[in-house]
Scaffold this active site. Structure first.
Site, PDB file in Angstrom:
ATOM      1  N   TYR A  12       0.839  -1.199   0.000  1.00 28.52           N
ATOM      2  CA  TYR A  12       0.000   0.000   0.000  1.00 28.52           C
ATOM      3  C   TYR A  12       0.876   1.251   0.000  1.00 28.52           C
ATOM      4  O   TYR A  12       0.614   2.205  -0.727  1.00 28.52           O
ATOM      5  CB  TYR A  12      -0.927   0.001   1.226  1.00 28.52           C
ATOM      6  CG  TYR A  12      -1.964  -1.097   1.192  1.00 28.52           C
ATOM      7  CD1 TYR A  12      -3.178  -0.921   0.544  1.00 28.52           C
ATOM      8  CD2 TYR A  12      -1.725  -2.324   1.804  1.00 28.52           C
ATOM      9  CE1 TYR A  12      -4.130  -1.927   0.499  1.00 28.52           C
ATOM     10  CE2 TYR A  12      -2.670  -3.338   1.768  1.00 28.52           C
ATOM     11  CZ  TYR A  12      -3.871  -3.140   1.112  1.00 28.52           C
ATOM     12  OH  TYR A  12      -4.801  -4.141   1.068  1.00 28.52           O
ATOM     13  N   ASN A  35     -12.555   0.078  -5.725  1.00 28.14           N
ATOM     14  CA  ASN A  35     -12.284  -0.361  -7.096  1.00 28.14           C
ATOM     15  C   ASN A  35     -13.501  -1.080  -7.695  1.00 28.14           C
ATOM     16  O   ASN A  35     -13.851  -2.171  -7.254  1.00 28.14           O
ATOM     17  CB  ASN A  35     -11.063  -1.281  -7.105  1.00 28.14           C
ATOM     18  CG  ASN A  35     -10.707  -1.783  -8.486  1.00 28.14           C
ATOM     19  OD1 ASN A  35     -11.280  -1.369  -9.491  1.00 28.14           O
ATOM     20  ND2 ASN A  35      -9.748  -2.690  -8.535  1.00 28.14           N
ATOM     21  N   CYS A  66      -6.350  -4.774  -7.895  1.00 27.41           N
ATOM     22  CA  CYS A  66      -6.197  -4.434  -6.483  1.00 27.41           C
ATOM     23  C   CYS A  66      -5.742  -5.635  -5.657  1.00 27.41           C
ATOM     24  O   CYS A  66      -5.202  -5.458  -4.566  1.00 27.41           O
ATOM     25  CB  CYS A  66      -7.474  -3.818  -5.926  1.00 27.41           C
ATOM     26  SG  CYS A  66      -8.958  -4.761  -6.213  1.00 27.41           S
ATOM     27  N   HIS A  67      -5.898  -6.851  -6.189  1.00 27.21           N
ATOM     28  CA  HIS A  67      -5.414  -8.036  -5.486  1.00 27.21           C
ATOM     29  C   HIS A  67      -3.883  -8.057  -5.401  1.00 27.21           C
ATOM     30  O   HIS A  67      -3.321  -8.766  -4.566  1.00 27.21           O
ATOM     31  CB  HIS A  67      -5.925  -9.319  -6.162  1.00 27.21           C
ATOM     32  CG  HIS A  67      -5.480  -9.485  -7.567  1.00 27.21           C
ATOM     33  ND1 HIS A  67      -6.130  -8.859  -8.626  1.00 27.21           N
ATOM     34  CD2 HIS A  67      -4.448 -10.186  -8.108  1.00 27.21           C
ATOM     35  CE1 HIS A  67      -5.504  -9.181  -9.749  1.00 27.21           C
ATOM     36  NE2 HIS A  67      -4.494  -9.978  -9.465  1.00 27.21           N
ATOM     37  N   GLU A 103      -1.264 -16.019 -10.577  1.00 27.77           N
ATOM     38  CA  GLU A 103      -0.348 -15.175 -11.359  1.00 27.77           C
ATOM     39  C   GLU A 103       1.098 -15.633 -11.215  1.00 27.77           C
ATOM     40  O   GLU A 103       1.846 -15.671 -12.195  1.00 27.77           O
ATOM     41  CB  GLU A 103      -0.498 -13.708 -10.949  1.00 27.77           C
ATOM     42  CG  GLU A 103      -1.811 -13.113 -11.394  1.00 27.77           C
ATOM     43  CD  GLU A 103      -1.902 -11.623 -11.163  1.00 27.77           C
ATOM     44  OE1 GLU A 103      -0.873 -10.966 -10.887  1.00 27.77           O
ATOM     45  OE2 GLU A 103      -3.018 -11.085 -11.269  1.00 27.77           O
TER      46      GLU A 103
END
Length: 197
Positions: free
Chosen positions: A130, A153, A161-162, A188
């Site tokens: 963050y 979001n 945002c993940h 990912e």
């Protein structure tokens, strides 16, 4: 290349209420509810996950199960992008990001700046804290405001945002639940490793 990474956000003075269309995409993480109009994508609603999908990586399917007959061009682009995200990540770079038409993304605000920065600068398989995202967005003391931007979001997964985690390395909160956030980050990481070969 940079123009492809920041989708068009359209706005017209005196614009009337747009006619939204809806589609439901069956994905490895459950049903994603997508809405948008002819102008752009409005939102993606995530299901809450109570258990991690089993074997999702090997049997990943991603198909429209509701609303396929009425999809606008931005909805078609969104479903194609999400299909690539879950099933064929190597194709993502060649696909356009759909235009966005959510009011939050049309106002000039720190939230919008944070979301655009996240979309543009934090790539598939990467994570950022963050505080790091606050620095990237131009206000190093706004880590808490970045958290608020993540909660606001309207287009999760596409605006990733993940990928925003705590400085301690813990995943932090997520609108789709912590299990989904952990699954997306793991997906990912695994796909990025496969693409490296």
């Amino acid at each position: 290349m940079a123009s492809r990474l920041v989708p068009k956000v359209t706005s017209k003075e005196g614009e009337s209420q747009c006619k939204q269309k809806h589609a439901v995409l069956l994905s490895p993480v459950g049903k994603l509810k997508i809405s948008g109009c002819e102008t752009g994508l409005h939102e993606i609603k995530l299901p809450k996950m109570s258990v991690l999908p089993s074997g999702a990586e090997s049997s990943a399917t991603c198909e429209v199960c509701e609303g396929a007959e009425e999809m606008t061009e931005p909805l078609k682009q969104c479903t194609a992008w999400l299909h690539a995200y879950f099933c064929e990540p190597a194709r993502m770079a060649s696909l356009p990001i759909p235009a966005f038409h959510h009011p939050l993304l049309r106002r000039d605000s720190f939230t919008r700046q944070v979301l655009w920065t996240l979309l543009r600068d934090v790539k598939f398989g990467e994570a950022v804290s963050y505080k790091q995202l606050a620095d990237l967005a131009g206000n190093s003391r706004a880590a808490r405001a970045v958290g608020g931007a993540m909660r606001s979001n309207p287009i999760p997964i596409i605006i990733p945002c993940h990928r925003v985690i705590c400085s301690s390395g813990q995943s932090g909160n997520y609108g789709g639940g912590n299990l989904m956030k952990e699954w997306l980050l793991s997906h990912e990481k695994l796909q990025k490793e496969k693409l490296a070969y």
